[in-house]
Design an enzyme around this catalytic site. Structure first.
Site, PDB file in Angstrom:
ATOM      1  N   GLU A 133       0.940  -0.982   0.059  1.00 49.60           N
ATOM      2  CA  GLU A 133       0.004  -0.035   0.126  1.00 49.60           C
ATOM      3  C   GLU A 133       0.902   1.231  -0.153  1.00 49.60           C
ATOM      4  O   GLU A 133       1.989   1.350   0.570  1.00 49.60           O
ATOM      5  CB  GLU A 133      -0.946   0.040   1.206  1.00 49.60           C
ATOM      6  CG  GLU A 133      -1.622   0.981   1.491  1.00 49.60           C
ATOM      7  CD  GLU A 133      -2.898   1.040   2.403  1.00 49.60           C
ATOM      8  OE1 GLU A 133      -2.891  -0.082   3.099  1.00 49.60           O
ATOM      9  OE2 GLU A 133      -3.813   1.811   2.391  1.00 49.60           O
TER      10      GLU A 133
ATOM     11  N   ASN B  32     -12.224  -1.452  -1.340  1.00 51.31           N
ATOM     12  CA  ASN B  32     -11.465  -2.176  -0.476  1.00 51.31           C
ATOM     13  C   ASN B  32     -12.336  -1.651   1.032  1.00 51.31           C
ATOM     14  O   ASN B  32     -12.578  -0.311   1.188  1.00 51.31           O
ATOM     15  CB  ASN B  32     -10.105  -1.634  -0.344  1.00 51.31           C
ATOM     16  CG  ASN B  32      -9.227  -1.822   1.125  1.00 51.31           C
ATOM     17  OD1 ASN B  32      -9.041  -3.229   1.304  1.00 51.31           O
ATOM     18  ND2 ASN B  32      -9.136  -0.840   1.922  1.00 51.31           N
ATOM     19  N   GLU B  33     -12.205  -2.668   1.914  1.00 57.38           N
ATOM     20  CA  GLU B  33     -13.015  -2.250   3.121  1.00 57.38           C
ATOM     21  C   GLU B  33     -14.119  -1.108   2.953  1.00 57.38           C
ATOM     22  O   GLU B  33     -14.168  -0.164   3.689  1.00 57.38           O
ATOM     23  CB  GLU B  33     -12.046  -1.923   4.142  1.00 57.38           C
ATOM     24  CG  GLU B  33     -11.030  -2.944   4.566  1.00 57.38           C
ATOM     25  CD  GLU B  33     -10.276  -2.715   5.754  1.00 57.38           C
ATOM     26  OE1 GLU B  33     -10.300  -1.665   6.349  1.00 57.38           O
ATOM     27  OE2 GLU B  33      -9.527  -3.853   6.257  1.00 57.38           O
TER      28      GLU B  33
ATOM     29  N   GLU C 219      -5.920  -9.221   3.520  1.00 56.97           N
ATOM     30  CA  GLU C 219      -5.081  -8.635   4.513  1.00 56.97           C
ATOM     31  C   GLU C 219      -5.211  -9.396   5.728  1.00 56.97           C
ATOM     32  O   GLU C 219      -6.133  -9.923   6.223  1.00 56.97           O
ATOM     33  CB  GLU C 219      -5.733  -7.086   4.363  1.00 56.97           C
ATOM     34  CG  GLU C 219      -5.466  -6.278   3.630  1.00 56.97           C
ATOM     35  CD  GLU C 219      -5.988  -4.991   3.928  1.00 56.97           C
ATOM     36  OE1 GLU C 219      -5.944  -4.320   5.199  1.00 56.97           O
ATOM     37  OE2 GLU C 219      -6.350  -4.097   3.079  1.00 56.97           O
TER      38      GLU C 219
ATOM     39  N   GLN D 203       2.050  -5.987   5.799  1.00 53.89           N
ATOM     40  CA  GLN D 203       2.367  -5.791   4.059  1.00 53.89           C
ATOM     41  C   GLN D 203       3.782  -6.053   3.792  1.00 53.89           C
ATOM     42  O   GLN D 203       4.378  -6.551   4.824  1.00 53.89           O
ATOM     43  CB  GLN D 203       2.109  -4.104   3.952  1.00 53.89           C
ATOM     44  CG  GLN D 203       0.643  -3.563   4.402  1.00 53.89           C
ATOM     45  CD  GLN D 203       0.432  -2.266   3.706  1.00 53.89           C
ATOM     46  OE1 GLN D 203       1.151  -1.711   3.184  1.00 53.89           O
ATOM     47  NE2 GLN D 203      -0.664  -1.961   4.059  1.00 53.89           N
TER      48      GLN D 203
HETATM   49  O1  AHR Z   1      -3.098  -2.496   6.251  1.00 53.22           O
HETATM   50  C1  AHR Z   1      -3.172  -1.425   6.763  1.00 53.22           C
HETATM   51  C2  AHR Z   1      -4.952  -1.063   6.430  1.00 53.22           C
HETATM   52  O2  AHR Z   1      -5.500  -1.976   7.253  1.00 53.22           O
HETATM   53  C3  AHR Z   1      -5.268  -1.074   5.100  1.00 53.22           C
HETATM   54  O3  AHR Z   1      -5.233   0.112   4.388  1.00 53.22           O
HETATM   55  C4  AHR Z   1      -7.016  -1.143   5.384  1.00 53.22           C
HETATM   56  O4  AHR Z   1      -7.417  -2.056   4.343  1.00 53.22           O
HETATM   57  C5  AHR Z   1      -6.836  -2.120   6.435  1.00 53.22           C
HETATM   58  O5  AHR Z   1      -7.946  -1.631   7.570  1.00 53.22           O
END
Ligand code: AHR
Length: 517
Positions: free
Chosen positions: A44, A191-192, A316, A365
């Site tokens: 990210e 995303n989310e 994730e 990540q």
């Molecule tokens: O990985 C960090 C964050 O965690 C990401 O941006 C989000 O998708 C999740 O809440």
């Protein structure tokens, strides 16, 4: 004196139990393939993952090719990195892709509102991401902007990346130096979306997904059909998955995400290194919730998709602690200890064992953020204990999952809530490679107890075993920039094979992988 020594020995033996764990593996009953994509990563625009991580720029003194750090690329090649997710995360729903193409000096900047409020110059955009994937030899997975973007914007992005005929978007791509389509197959629609991606309800998002999925296309050729991924549930939000599976026609849906971070308390996530035993237990507790979470979503997916066409994608996952002391709280930089190795090994065993439905996952990540496999400081780079687990597990990629039966001993801890109780100490997954060799990964999360394992190999003839072990004196141990090799895997010669039975002792907080032939 002798009596005192004997007493000490007895006390020690009482403390360190050596329970016998009987394991059986059906070596001829493999049915499902463990997708290599379970071993995916996530990059990210957050802290130092992209900028000052993967990407140091073409003019950096740190060795790079087209701005991508060579040492990082080489390390990820060791992991045979199967896919990389980009540009977020929460960042994805603020990102406008057209700001990241064309001559760098003309690109407008963007304020990274979710992560530290820093201004980025957009020098890393779609072409740079594709160059990164090219160097890594990995499959790109792009998350489109649903939260603050438009259907047209995402549709244009797909056209820009993939359209091979004559169109305004393919012309623009060619003007920017890439005549050939990039052929990006995997597209996340937001995303989310229940949180940073728009705070939508499941019902509202299901409709939005259908709308986006209608226009996210780039070809008539069925062989080049895109793989469309719905933004999935947080943890055990089964209602979310139920609504998506119920309201989105299956022909429009290829993957459904799930996010689960191992966080024992979102208000105070505890230290990255100097955690206590009970905090360690609490982290493992939340990590082991993955099994129940996966089963819950699986049950719902099976109801609507008994053929298991739609993939569950845990896009994730990982440990999330308070940031390392003195670092920017918005950058989510944390050290990576043997606790993370335990978390990774146990979680990957869970994923492998659900290979029939989980066909993709992304550790959060890749570099310098959360449970990173690589950390950097200037020109220095370290491989974390999590990196070593990922590398040890490579033989599982695309191997046939083997049914493995055993009853785990308990790992117990005094305490309340997430900080106490009992957890399975041992997780195992087994597979058979195309070469006929068996590969078994075993993780013992117990803090003090070693366990004796006797593995019965049914349905085949095996005579040779070799192994590797990742262990360290303390679960808080990590690789620092001045001690990069404190935690590294070593050869494990403690497994013996006789008449199709393998016996070994696994020490506390360790991972062992065995190759059996
Ligand atoms: O990985 C960090 C964050 O965690 C990401 O941006 C989000 O998708 C999740 O809440």
């Amino acid at each position: 004196m002798k009596k005192t020594l004997l007493l000490a020995f007895v006390l020690q033996m009482a403390h360190l139990s050596f329970a016998q764990v009987k394991v059986s593996i059906d070596t001829d009953l493999g049915e499902h393939t463990i997708s290599k994509h379970i071993y995916g990563h996530f990059s990210e625009h957050l802290g130092r993952c992209i900028y000052d991580g993967f990407y140091v720029g073409e003019n950096s003194n740190i060795p790079n090719i087209n701005g991508m750090r060579t040492d990082i690329i080489d390390a990820f090649k060791r992991l045979k990195i199967p896919n990389l997710r980009w540009p977020g995360g929460c960042f994805a729903d603020t990102y406008h892709w057209k700001d990241g193409i064309g001559p760098k000096e003309n690109r407008p900047s963007i304020v990274n509102t979710h992560w530290g409020g820093v201004t980025e110059d957009n020098s890393f955009g779609s072409h740079e991401f594709m160059e990164l994937c090219r160097q890594l030899g990995t499959e790109p997975y792009i998350s489109g902007n649903v939260g603050s973007g438009t259907v047209q914007e995402m549709s244009d992005w797909v056209q820009y990346m993939n359209f091979k005929g004559d169109s305004p978007m393919s012309k623009l791509r060619a003007e920017n130096g890439h005549e050939e389509p990039f052929k990006v197959k995997y597209w996340g629609i937001g995303n989310e979306t229940w949180g940073c991606g728009g705070n939508m309800t499941a019902e509202y998002y299901a409709n939005i997904y259908r709308q986006y999925a209608t226009y996210v296309n780039s070809t008539w050729d069925p062989k080049e059909r895109l793989f469309k991924i719905a933004s999935g549930a947080s943890d055990g939000d089964y209602h979310w998955t139920e609504v998506l599976m119920r309201d989105i026609p299956l022909r429009m849906l290829d993957g459904v995400g799930v996010h689960h971070y191992s966080v024992f308390d979102w208000r105070d996530k505890g230290p990255d290194v100097d955690f206590t035993d009970s905090q360690y237990f609490a982290t493992m507790n939340t990590a082991m919730e993955m099994e129940e979470i996966v089963r819950g979503h699986e049950t719902i997916m099976d109801k609507y998709d008994p053929q298991k066409r739609v993939a569950m994608m845990v896009d994730e996952w990982g440990g999330w602690y308070n940031v390392s002391q003195g670092t920017n709280p918005g950058f989510l930089y944390q050290q990576n200890t043997m606790r993370d190795a335990m978390l990774a090994a146990a979680t990957l065993n869970i994923f492998n064992n659900h290979a029939d439905r989980i066909r993709w996952a992304n550790l959060a990540q890749a570099v310098n953020v959360l449970q990173a496999v690589i950390l950097t400081e200037g020109a220095k780079m370290i491989l974390t204990p999590t990196f070593h687990v990922m590398e040890m597990y490579v033989p599982h990629h695309e191997a046939k999952l083997l049914p493995t039966h055993f009853k785990s001993p308990d790992f117990t801890m005094e305490g309340t809530g997430k900080f106490g109780g009992k957890l399975p100490a041992i997780t195992i997954s087994s597979s058979k490679g195309a070469d006929g060799k068996l590969f078994v990964s075993i993780c013992n999360i117990a803090l003090k107890d070693s366990h004796n394992l006797e593995i019965d190999l049914r349905g085949g003839e095996f005579a040779k075993v070799s192994g590797k072990i990742l262990a360290s004196a303390k679960v808080n141990d990590y690789n620092g920039f001045d001690t990069p090799n404190k935690v590294v895997p070593k050869a494990f010669n403690g497994a013996k094979i006789m008449k199709n039975k393998v016996s070994l002792t696994i020490p506390p907080t360790s991972v062992i992988t065995l190759t059996i032939e």
